[in-house]
Write an enzyme that holds these catalytic residues in place. Structure first.
Site, mmCIF file in Angstrom:
data_model
loop_
_atom_site.group_PDB
_atom_site.id
_atom_site.type_symbol
_atom_site.label_atom_id
_atom_site.label_comp_id
_atom_site.label_asym_id
_atom_site.label_seq_id
_atom_site.Cartn_x
_atom_site.Cartn_y
_atom_site.Cartn_z
ATOM 1 C CG ASP A 180 -1.612 0.944 1.323
ATOM 2 O OD1 ASP A 180 -1.737 2.049 0.449
ATOM 3 O OD2 ASP A 180 -2.019 1.494 2.657
ATOM 4 C CG LEU A 222 5.819 1.042 0.033
ATOM 5 C CD1 LEU A 222 6.643 0.869 -0.997
ATOM 6 C CD2 LEU A 222 6.364 -0.094 1.215
ATOM 7 C CG ASP A 244 -6.377 5.790 -1.894
ATOM 8 O OD1 ASP A 244 -6.918 6.004 -3.209
ATOM 9 O OD2 ASP A 244 -6.128 6.496 -1.015
#
Length: 259
Positions: free
Chosen positions: A7, A13, A105
């Site tokens: 992600d 990160l 996302d």
């Protein structure tokens, strides 16, 4: 078959290595790096990992950052795969005007939230909130259709905008309170209640549209700060994007196995 979920947000990160795809998979290892430091992953945290069999990621940080992440992944013989929002996937349908333009996302988090809800009981409308650099407030009906969502600045952006746009105003951290009596508390409370108000308005809209009280789920790095100030109960799920990646990866594996 081990599975690596990544992600990549606007600031950090985050990664998790699972024993397999699918909800409930055991975590073998996990970590996080600020984007400025991701170029050391191959020689650092990832160097100690067993090679993942498959990988799926969610990224909003742009092509340059994606390229840097993929360079770090060259220590393994695994194909980088990244989620792009589509018309439908894993039980959700996408009501965005241009489905592929919906942030990955947001799409992945909604899929994670929807399957989390179904695992607990019957389908209900959902409000899904991500609190990070930006804040998104999504509405999903009980059939799994994404109806639309709000986008607003995160707390830090709000405060920096006030500081840069108002002469002589500096923004020290204050407390959230009902009746602020100093500038710091006023700024912190104002930003917090602006986000809470957007969430409450979306919940009202969804209840009116569906005729049912929605389930409310919150995620994101700053979610824990918002939770005490919400006007209705929200379940805080820090792993929502990873939950979505696990579901999507499992569904895609099932499709491939049938071909």
């Amino acid at each position: 078959m081990t599975f690596l979920a990544i992600d990549v947000g606007n600031t950090r990160l985050k990664w998790t290595l699972y024993e397999r795809t699918g909800p409930g998979a055991a975590v073998l290892a996990s970590g996080a790096e600020f984007l400025e430091q991701i170029d050391r992953l191959a020689e650092g945290a990832w160097a100690r990992l067993p090679e993942p069999a498959t990988m799926l990621g969610c990224i909003v940080a742009g092509q340059a950052v994606k390229h840097r992440v993929q360079e770090q992944m060259e220590i393994w013989n695994v194909e980088p795969r990244w989620v792009v929002a589509s018309n439908a996937e894993a039980g959700l349908s996408n009501g965005y005007d241009f489905p592929s333009r919906l942030g990955a996302d947001r799409w992945v988090a909604m899929i994670g939230a929807y399957h989390r809800m179904l695992a607990k009981g019957p389908a209900r409308p959902m409000v899904v909130v991500m609190v990070g650099t930006a804040v998104t407030v999504e509405a999903v009906d009980a059939s799994g259709r994404f109806l639309g969502g709000l986008i607003l600045p995160g707390h830090g952006i709000m405060l920096r905008a006030l500081e840069s746009g108002t002469a002589g105003l500096h923004v020290p951290t204050g407390d959230v309170c009902k009746f602020p009596t100093n500038t710091s508390d006023g700024l912190t409370s104002g930003g917090t209640y602006a986000i809470a108000g957007a969430c409450e308005r979306m919940a009202q809209h969804l209840r009116q549209h569906c005729g049912t009280e929605p389930m409310c789920i919150m995620t994101g790095g700053a979610g824990w700060k918002m939770l005490p100030s919400m006007g209705r109960p929200f379940e805080l799920v820090e792993s929502l994007i990873f939950d979505g990646l696990l579901v999507i990866a499992q569904e895609r594996e099932a499709v491939m196995s049938r071909l």
